[in-house]
Scaffold this active site. Sequence first.
Site, PDB file in Angstrom:
ATOM      1  N   GLU A 118      75.950  38.788  14.385  1.00  0.00           N
ATOM      2  CA  GLU A 118      76.338  37.642  13.555  1.00  0.00           C
ATOM      3  C   GLU A 118      77.799  37.793  13.150  1.00  0.00           C
ATOM      4  OE1 GLU A 118      73.537  38.121  10.316  1.00  0.00           O
ATOM      5  OE2 GLU A 118      71.940  38.530  11.752  1.00  0.00           O
ATOM      6  N   LYS A 120      80.964  38.094  11.097  1.00  0.00           N
ATOM      7  CA  LYS A 120      81.034  38.476   9.688  1.00  0.00           C
ATOM      8  C   LYS A 120      81.981  37.513   8.981  1.00  0.00           C
ATOM      9  CE  LYS A 120      81.646  42.473   6.718  1.00  0.00           C
ATOM     10  NZ  LYS A 120      82.751  42.005   5.858  1.00  0.00           N
ATOM     11  N   ASP A 122      84.215  35.989   6.176  1.00  0.00           N
ATOM     12  CA  ASP A 122      84.995  36.606   5.111  1.00  0.00           C
ATOM     13  C   ASP A 122      84.930  35.702   3.884  1.00  0.00           C
ATOM     14  OD1 ASP A 122      86.549  38.420   3.903  1.00  0.00           O
ATOM     15  OD2 ASP A 122      88.405  37.906   4.947  1.00  0.00           O
ATOM     16  N   TYR A 222      72.037  34.450   5.916  1.00  0.00           N
ATOM     17  CA  TYR A 222      71.858  35.450   6.962  1.00  0.00           C
ATOM     18  C   TYR A 222      70.845  36.547   6.646  1.00  0.00           C
ATOM     19  CZ  TYR A 222      75.729  37.423   4.177  1.00  0.00           C
ATOM     20  OH  TYR A 222      76.532  37.858   3.161  1.00  0.00           O
ATOM     21  N   LYS A 310      84.469  45.631  13.013  1.00  0.00           N
ATOM     22  CA  LYS A 310      85.604  44.848  12.527  1.00  0.00           C
ATOM     23  C   LYS A 310      86.548  44.445  13.660  1.00  0.00           C
ATOM     24  CE  LYS A 310      86.025  44.392   8.466  1.00  0.00           C
ATOM     25  NZ  LYS A 310      86.114  45.082   7.199  1.00  0.00           N
ATOM     26  N   CYS A 404     105.494  66.807  -9.481  1.00  0.00           N
ATOM     27  CA  CYS A 404     104.898  65.608 -10.055  1.00  0.00           C
ATOM     28  C   CYS A 404     105.851  65.153 -11.164  1.00  0.00           C
ATOM     29  CB  CYS A 404     103.527  65.961 -10.624  1.00  0.00           C
ATOM     30  SG  CYS A 404     102.759  64.623 -11.543  1.00  0.00           S
ATOM     31  N   CYS A 406     105.318  64.768 -14.008  1.00  0.00           N
ATOM     32  CA  CYS A 406     105.015  65.494 -15.250  1.00  0.00           C
ATOM     33  C   CYS A 406     105.698  66.862 -15.251  1.00  0.00           C
ATOM     34  CB  CYS A 406     103.509  65.654 -15.438  1.00  0.00           C
ATOM     35  SG  CYS A 406     102.743  66.858 -14.342  1.00  0.00           S
ATOM     36  N   CYS A 427      99.184  66.909  -7.918  1.00  0.00           N
ATOM     37  CA  CYS A 427      99.537  67.545  -9.166  1.00  0.00           C
ATOM     38  C   CYS A 427      98.344  68.445  -9.472  1.00  0.00           C
ATOM     39  CB  CYS A 427      99.696  66.467 -10.235  1.00  0.00           C
ATOM     40  SG  CYS A 427     100.038  67.123 -11.859  1.00  0.00           S
ATOM     41  N   CYS A 434      98.656  65.561 -17.590  1.00  0.00           N
ATOM     42  CA  CYS A 434      99.654  64.867 -16.781  1.00  0.00           C
ATOM     43  C   CYS A 434      99.562  63.389 -17.153  1.00  0.00           C
ATOM     44  CB  CYS A 434      99.381  65.065 -15.291  1.00  0.00           C
ATOM     45  SG  CYS A 434     100.309  63.950 -14.231  1.00  0.00           S
TER      46      CYS A 434
HETATM   47  S1  IVH Z   1      74.095  41.480   5.839  1.00  0.00           S
HETATM   48  C1  IVH Z   1      72.207  44.953   4.011  1.00  0.00           C
HETATM   49  N1  IVH Z   1      75.113  39.681   7.407  1.00  0.00           N
HETATM   50  O1  IVH Z   1      79.527  41.459   4.585  1.00  0.00           O
HETATM   51  C2  IVH Z   1      72.887  43.841   4.648  1.00  0.00           C
HETATM   52  N2  IVH Z   1      76.467  40.484   5.628  1.00  0.00           N
HETATM   53  O2  IVH Z   1      80.079  44.429   3.898  1.00  0.00           O
HETATM   54  C3  IVH Z   1      74.192  43.438   4.024  1.00  0.00           C
HETATM   55  N3  IVH Z   1      78.670  39.445   5.456  1.00  0.00           N
HETATM   56  O3  IVH Z   1      78.477  41.705   1.248  1.00  0.00           O
HETATM   57  C4  IVH Z   1      74.618  42.078   4.279  1.00  0.00           C
HETATM   58  N4  IVH Z   1      78.416  38.091   7.188  1.00  0.00           N
HETATM   59  O4  IVH Z   1      79.282  39.457   2.072  1.00  0.00           O
HETATM   60  C5  IVH Z   1      75.327  40.460   6.343  1.00  0.00           C
HETATM   61  N5  IVH Z   1      75.857  38.081   8.877  1.00  0.00           N
HETATM   62  C6  IVH Z   1      76.069  38.846   7.817  1.00  0.00           C
HETATM   63  C7  IVH Z   1      77.289  38.813   7.087  1.00  0.00           C
HETATM   64  C8  IVH Z   1      77.442  39.667   5.989  1.00  0.00           C
HETATM   65  C9  IVH Z   1      79.233  38.483   6.213  1.00  0.00           C
HETATM   66  C10 IVH Z   1      79.307  40.110   4.302  1.00  0.00           C
HETATM   67  C11 IVH Z   1      78.497  40.097   3.031  1.00  0.00           C
HETATM   68  C12 IVH Z   1      78.319  41.523   2.632  1.00  0.00           C
HETATM   69  C13 IVH Z   1      79.404  42.194   3.410  1.00  0.00           C
HETATM   70  C14 IVH Z   1      78.999  43.605   3.748  1.00  0.00           C
END
Ligand code: IVH
Length: 672
Positions: A118, A120, A122, A222, A310, A404, A406, A427, A434
Amino acid sequence: MKNENLKKKYQEKIKLLVKYNKYYYENNSPLIDDNEYDSLKIEILDLEKKNSFLKSKDSPSKTVGFKPSKNFAKINHKVPMLSLSNAFDKNDLENFQKKIINFLNFKNENQLFEYSTEPKIDGISASLLYKNGKFVKGLSRGDGKTGEDITKNLFTIKDIPKVIEDNNFPKEIDIRGEVFIEKNDFKLLREKFANPRNAASGSLRQKNPEETKKIPLRFIAYTYGYSEKMRIKTQTEFLKYLNTWGFKTNKFNKKITGIENLIKNHQYLEQKRNEIDFDIDGVVYKIDDFKLQERLGFVANAPRWAIAHKFSANSSISIIKNIEIQIGRTGALTPVAKINPVNIGGVMVSNATLHNEDEINRKDIRVGDTVVVERAGDVIPHVISVDKKKRKADSKKYIFPEKCPCGFKVIKDYNKITKKFDAVKRCPDRGFECEKMAKEKIKHFVSKDALNIDGLGKKVVENFWSLNLIRLPQDLFKLDFNKIENLEGWGKQSALNLKYSINKSKEISLEKLIYSLGIRHIGQENAKLISQNIQTLDNLCKISDKYNFNTFLNIDGIGETQINSLKKFFSNNINLEIIKELKKFIIIKKSNLKITGKLKNKTFIFTGKLDTMSRAEAKSLIEKNSGKILSNVNKKLDYLIIGEKPTTKKVLKAKELNIKVISQAEFLKLLN
Ligand code: IVH
């Protein structure tokens, strides 16, 4: 028009508005479009303005939609909202999958898994509680454990079904997903927000739902949190159900088998990224089978069965104006490049971390250099390369400070395992002696996961520090609010608010208090482990004198590094004084975690190889059922579980102490 007629006309319009509101908010099926709705509101307001005798409690001048709430109530998530671990390349994905194979004790190293993939998004995650098919409560993620009640704002989002009539829809379920703004809609909000994510967060978490309603927020579902009787067997099947229930899902979701294919899909989406209507920063992979997901469970605050792959970061070119050294809470000296502000992926960046001295030397980074700066998701912007051709002839090598601010000479830790010195200069941890560190420690003390004092952000700490109002954590509880009220930028109300949040913070769990002390190597997880094992603040304090460190050695997850750090912390007189002072103000909340699992208060040790599951899975099974694992056979042990080729010594010792020695099958029977 006569007053009587005017009144009639006005009341008719109000009646209409009430009806439209009801359809819009409660039934999720607006009778008219937004423009019509807005002009009706304007007509009503206009009538009121011209005829002061026209009044109604339902007027848009009073309450249209919802009354703005002053503060969001905090509500615990029934099932925590977790985050995801990140993967950046094939190697990370292979490791992720290897861990799964090991955990499940699968014999085939090349086992192929089906993944729900899926994009991700943002945005900002939200959890929507439905009871008997009705959307009743909506929470932000908050700290994962406790969210803010933003029901009214979420109600204004059209993509969120308010009523679901389907026999397959669980009687009670938290539907979770992402609230976001499309890139096109963001164009109008550019002046107010840095990027679509901020815009979504800002609009969702402000107090007036009428304002939220003006922003075209979207929602894509999701996953789910708590659910009553979930009969669905896989994530991909669940996503299909979400659609039939009226939720939007991502059209690029796809079931994929094997890592090679995951990578192909990742490349495809990364190329397509700019054409997609909203920001995505990677692809989430989830083991499709819910049964396997359940077996795999969680580590700390992320599932073992999912990972976020990512996309590579966005980057821009800029010039380093200066290199500054920041001192962190644990004394680490971090060099930061002050750069000419550049826009990276929609965010203006003017600082980039240089990590440490070695990094500066390796890349030969100098003041005046032209550099490529990268920013990926939530990661702090960093310098990735230097364009040496653009360097001036008189440029000088950067010399890292030996002291440092300090005045203390900085040191490097020696790592016994790698037999090398750390890259980070620090430090020597003199705690609050400090000044720079002390300030950071106080910022940590009040931060969200620690005392969580609202209205006491980093800037306020800096300000109070510069005014000599605070030097140590306990000073926060001795603030003179009459004085604060008269400070620049403050007033009666804001001083009162701060007083209120400080008072509220005094009641705190032991776990959070330990974390808030900012002891090096003691993060949230370790603080939790320690609090569960030592139970009282007094015990924690006793560490200073004769507390037996074996108690700590026996805590699974706490090792030599943590113990040494604790020892150091509690041998510092200022730290002891701080605790003594804090005890005058702080009330330790009783843990509300009721231990109820089948293995409650039972302790276990394994010896030998298990055949149907890995050690890690067995361990997590025990912990899920409130049992504990010990590290050596002693009188406190209840069960010794034996697998193939057990250690004879352990078995003999257990028999000698009359401890139950059981097979793996017998162990599983305990759990039926
Ligand atoms: S699943 C345990 N599915 O990513 C499962 N998250 O770093 C956790 N996010 O806070 C979430 N798309 O805001 C899931 N298809 C997707 C997602 C998704 C975006 C975001 C979500 C979560 C963050 C995790």
